[in-house]
Design an enzyme around this catalytic site. Sequence first.
Site, PDB file in Angstrom:
ATOM      1  N   HIS A 149       0.829  75.822  -9.609  1.00 24.09           N
ATOM      2  CA  HIS A 149       0.634  74.490  -9.018  1.00 24.09           C
ATOM      3  C   HIS A 149      -0.139  74.524  -7.712  1.00 24.09           C
ATOM      4  O   HIS A 149      -0.589  73.467  -7.242  1.00 24.09           O
ATOM      5  CB  HIS A 149       1.990  73.831  -8.788  1.00 24.09           C
ATOM      6  CG  HIS A 149       2.688  73.418 -10.048  1.00 24.09           C
ATOM      7  ND1 HIS A 149       2.720  72.111 -10.491  1.00 24.09           N
ATOM      8  CD2 HIS A 149       3.370  74.139 -10.973  1.00 24.09           C
ATOM      9  CE1 HIS A 149       3.401  72.044 -11.634  1.00 24.09           C
ATOM     10  NE2 HIS A 149       3.810  73.258 -11.944  1.00 24.09           N
ATOM     11  N   ASP A 152      -5.035  72.664  -0.601  1.00 28.28           N
ATOM     12  CA  ASP A 152      -3.995  72.181  -1.505  1.00 28.28           C
ATOM     13  C   ASP A 152      -4.417  72.438  -2.943  1.00 28.28           C
ATOM     14  O   ASP A 152      -5.610  72.316  -3.275  1.00 28.28           O
ATOM     15  CB  ASP A 152      -3.758  70.677  -1.316  1.00 28.28           C
ATOM     16  CG  ASP A 152      -2.286  70.311  -1.355  1.00 28.28           C
ATOM     17  OD1 ASP A 152      -1.512  71.052  -1.990  1.00 28.28           O
ATOM     18  OD2 ASP A 152      -1.914  69.291  -0.760  1.00 28.28           O
TER      19      ASP A 152
END
Length: 473
Positions: free
Chosen positions: A158, A366
């Site tokens: 992720h 991110d």
Amino acid sequence: MSRLVIVSNRVAIPAEGKGLVSAGGLAVAVNEAFSAYEGLWFGWSGEITENPDPEPRLIDRGRVQYAVLDLSPQDYKEYYAGFANRALWPIMHYRVGLGSYSRSDYAGYQRVNRLFARALAKLLEPDDLVWVHDYHLIPLASELRGQGVDNPIGYFHHIPWPGADVFNTLPASGDLLRAIADYDLIGLQTDPDVQNLSRNLIDDMRAIPLGGGSLMVDGRRTRIRSFPIGIDVTGFKEAADKAGTNKVVRETMAGLRTRKLLIGVDRLDYSKGVPERMEAVDCFFASNPDQRGNVVYIQITPKSRSEVPEYEQLSREVNEKVGDINGMLGEPAWTPIQYVTKAYPRPVLAGLYRAARVGLVTPMRDGMNLVAKEYVVAQSADDPGVLVLSKFAGAARQMSEALLVNPYDRFEMAEAIREALYMPREERLARWKPMNERMKREDVDWWARNFMTELENFRTLDRSPPAAVAAAE
């Protein structure tokens, strides 16, 4: 019909008679994946006990069974707070200087993955598909293979996968590269992440490219692909549509009166760029004094991982910055930054997103960042706000119509805030519409379905080396 077995660090067990999980993050993704399968969700219970039972507790909730293990204080300290979040997390986010590696922490990380594998192997059935989630569990497939498990096993990462020159600074990098190759399918958020991991395996593990994203590593075939995760678009839009009746949203709007709202929503983490964003807001007010008193910035930042020293230091830094900026710029009737450390449920966040003229999503790095997608989906189709997005967020690959900024440049971010506040409605609509349509097409159901379709293909795939590769070996 085969079962889907999902493995994650934490497991969200619903109360009996309630929905599968509360909305948000991995829980929504798991919910979507289980919509097409009966299954098992396996992982840590979230409980820490002195002498945890090595056998998982089993809890039935209709189509889904939950299997959870407790961790000992030593396991938690070494596996979770130690190696996963003080070594892996900063390296994966390109923060080499913040990485803290110890052999005992790494031994704990391996030990807990082995513990999970031994417990899970006893629960698996021959036709099960296994889907493992995130950086806490990179070695799990290797440990399961050691237990004799030959089921198709997929892994989804992720967070970012950095370039080899960054990843290889981790002392355990070689072990982790060998371990990750035991997955049949490796999913990452973006194509650059795929390129980073593939190149790392080719250069350091002598992996042989087979085409189509497949590699042969030590005689085993693995496939690496990008699967950008989406959100529950329908549910989030409905929450935004109904948010006007929410008390917190109503009171916030009443307090704003005619002021325009900037909003940031992030977990407290150095990868999210919260102090740098506050400096950009400070810079914006310095260069646009006419906007003082007319614009308010709300930063919602629930605390996390407070047991990790770097996070406690970050909390102090952010609080000091808020105090300094509000002390210098604030007036009796106006506070430029409203800093909130409590978590809000989805209906409140959806309403605040819709009310905000500008969404500030400016992480330093991110994997994806779902707040950016939530902000876009929450907007009014008649009068949408503007997303200011870090070009180092994975979401920027799908959201090029946002105002993309360098989060290391507070002046560039300040200029983007001004541009967003003054942007005419026609341009706001022109930027918002294609992003909103893309979010609807590439939602969380699309993400889960694509990954599971790929994983299903490994039931019939011959995993042995192609003849040419075998001959070369």
